[in-house]
Design a protein around this motif. Structure first.
Motif, short mmCIF file in Angstrom:
data_model
loop_
_atom_site.label_atom_id
_atom_site.label_comp_id
_atom_site.label_asym_id
_atom_site.label_seq_id
_atom_site.Cartn_x
_atom_site.Cartn_y
_atom_site.Cartn_z
N SER A 161 -28.67 -46.21 -98.08
CA SER A 161 -29.56 -46.86 -99.12
C SER A 161 -29.24 -46.10 -100.45
O SER A 161 -28.89 -44.73 -100.36
CB SER A 161 -30.89 -46.91 -98.71
N LYS A 162 -29.27 -46.85 -101.59
CA LYS A 162 -29.52 -46.32 -103.03
C LYS A 162 -30.81 -45.76 -103.36
O LYS A 162 -30.76 -44.89 -104.14
CB LYS A 162 -29.05 -47.21 -104.23
N GLU A 163 -31.64 -46.31 -102.50
CA GLU A 163 -33.10 -45.89 -103.16
C GLU A 163 -33.96 -44.83 -102.04
O GLU A 163 -34.67 -43.97 -102.48
CB GLU A 163 -33.98 -47.00 -103.19
N ILE A 164 -33.72 -45.02 -100.54
CA ILE A 164 -34.30 -44.16 -99.74
C ILE A 164 -33.58 -43.50 -99.08
O ILE A 164 -32.20 -43.71 -98.68
CB ILE A 164 -35.21 -45.03 -98.87
N TYR A 165 -33.99 -42.31 -98.32
CA TYR A 165 -33.50 -41.60 -97.07
C TYR A 165 -34.48 -41.12 -96.23
O TYR A 165 -35.54 -41.46 -96.14
CB TYR A 165 -32.66 -40.07 -98.10
N ASN A 207 -38.04 -44.01 -95.32
CA ASN A 207 -38.29 -44.68 -96.67
C ASN A 207 -38.91 -43.65 -97.84
O ASN A 207 -39.57 -44.05 -98.37
CB ASN A 207 -39.28 -45.76 -96.62
N ILE A 208 -38.41 -42.59 -97.91
CA ILE A 208 -38.70 -41.34 -98.86
C ILE A 208 -37.56 -41.68 -100.07
O ILE A 208 -36.35 -41.76 -99.91
CB ILE A 208 -38.63 -40.14 -98.29
N SER A 209 -38.15 -41.71 -101.19
CA SER A 209 -37.47 -41.88 -102.39
C SER A 209 -36.40 -40.94 -102.77
O SER A 209 -36.78 -39.70 -103.02
CB SER A 209 -38.32 -41.87 -103.56
N ILE A 210 -35.14 -41.08 -102.93
CA ILE A 210 -34.09 -40.35 -103.26
C ILE A 210 -34.52 -39.90 -104.73
O ILE A 210 -34.14 -38.87 -105.09
CB ILE A 210 -32.82 -41.09 -103.13
N ALA A 211 -34.83 -40.99 -105.49
CA ALA A 211 -35.08 -40.70 -107.02
C ALA A 211 -36.29 -39.35 -107.13
O ALA A 211 -35.80 -38.63 -107.89
CB ALA A 211 -35.42 -41.79 -107.76
N ASP A 212 -37.18 -39.58 -106.34
CA ASP A 212 -38.17 -38.53 -106.47
C ASP A 212 -37.85 -37.26 -105.89
O ASP A 212 -38.09 -36.07 -106.50
CB ASP A 212 -39.33 -38.78 -105.40
N SER A 268 -28.23 -40.90 -94.67
CA SER A 268 -29.14 -39.86 -93.94
C SER A 268 -29.18 -40.82 -92.55
O SER A 268 -29.17 -41.67 -92.42
CB SER A 268 -30.44 -39.84 -94.62
N ASN A 269 -29.69 -39.62 -91.76
CA ASN A 269 -29.87 -39.96 -90.17
C ASN A 269 -31.09 -39.38 -89.94
O ASN A 269 -31.31 -38.18 -89.98
CB ASN A 269 -28.75 -39.57 -89.50
N ALA A 270 -32.01 -40.17 -89.19
CA ALA A 270 -33.25 -39.61 -88.48
C ALA A 270 -33.31 -40.17 -87.12
O ALA A 270 -33.32 -41.27 -87.00
CB ALA A 270 -34.30 -39.79 -89.15
N LYS A 271 -33.29 -39.25 -86.18
CA LYS A 271 -33.48 -39.54 -84.83
C LYS A 271 -32.67 -40.62 -84.19
O LYS A 271 -32.97 -41.79 -83.65
CB LYS A 271 -35.15 -39.80 -84.68
N LYS A 307 -20.80 -35.34 -108.58
CA LYS A 307 -21.78 -36.61 -108.59
C LYS A 307 -21.88 -37.01 -107.17
O LYS A 307 -20.96 -37.10 -106.44
CB LYS A 307 -21.11 -37.77 -109.49
N PHE A 308 -23.26 -37.50 -107.19
CA PHE A 308 -23.79 -37.97 -105.58
C PHE A 308 -23.87 -39.58 -105.71
O PHE A 308 -24.63 -39.75 -106.76
CB PHE A 308 -24.92 -37.15 -105.16
N TYR A 309 -23.41 -40.32 -104.98
CA TYR A 309 -23.39 -41.85 -104.89
C TYR A 309 -24.00 -42.03 -103.38
O TYR A 309 -23.29 -42.02 -102.62
CB TYR A 309 -22.10 -42.35 -105.03
N PHE A 310 -25.27 -42.64 -103.48
CA PHE A 310 -25.95 -42.89 -102.33
C PHE A 310 -25.62 -44.38 -101.84
O PHE A 310 -25.52 -45.27 -102.36
CB PHE A 310 -27.44 -42.71 -102.16
N GLY A 311 -25.48 -44.52 -100.38
CA GLY A 311 -25.46 -45.94 -99.95
C GLY A 311 -24.12 -46.66 -100.43
O GLY A 311 -22.89 -45.86 -100.50
N ASP A 312 -24.17 -47.80 -101.24
CA ASP A 312 -22.98 -48.51 -101.44
C ASP A 312 -22.86 -48.39 -102.85
O ASP A 312 -21.99 -49.24 -103.78
CB ASP A 312 -23.15 -50.13 -101.07
#
Length: 145
Positions: A120-124, A26-31, A111-114, A47-52
């Protein structure tokens, strides 16, 4: 003396294993995109579009899905800073692939971890320990008008 050395090495190993086992979610993409690394290394030509998130304009061509896994040295960095840097490096490589293929945008970035995918549009998701941090991202290269 041998007992003291054994205790010291055992303690050091335990601390290292515990530090390496840390995982951030849950780390902020915006940050991450507001970080100095991103400002200096990610021009806005792709341009990058995260999630949906929906791209502006119509998609005229879908080129294909690309995945990049990147680990960086996390020594002397906070986990958040190291994860942001790993994400920016992966996005730079995704950008280069898009440019090479003639794409104008990357959509459906996940994104993928373990083994746990995050769309998500907000987190990775980022795996981070004391010595290294890693990000795995995938996205669809497209041409928009």
């Amino acid at each position: 003396m041998k007992k003291l050395l054994f205790v010291f090495i055992s303690t050091l190993c335990a601390i290292t294993f515990q530090a390496e086992a840390r995982e951030l979610k849950n780390i902020s993409i915006a940050d991450a995109l507001a970080s100095d690394d991103a400002k200096l290394g990610l021009p806005d030509d792709i341009k990058f579009y995260f999630g949906d998130a929906v791209p502006t304009g119509n998609i005229t061509k879908t080129i294909g899905q690309y995945t990049f896994d990147r680990e960086i040295n996390a020594s002397l960095k906070s986990q958040i800073t190291a994860c942001h840097s790993a994400l920016v490096v992966a996005l730079k490589e995704l950008r280069e692939a898009a440019k090479k293929e003639g794409a104008t945008a990357v959509i459906n970035i996940k994104s993928n971890a373990k083994g746990k995918a995050v769309s998500s549009k907000e987190i990775y998701a980022c795996d981070s320990g004391m010595l290294k941090s890693g990000v795995s991202i995938s996205g669809d290269l497209v041409v928009t008008e």
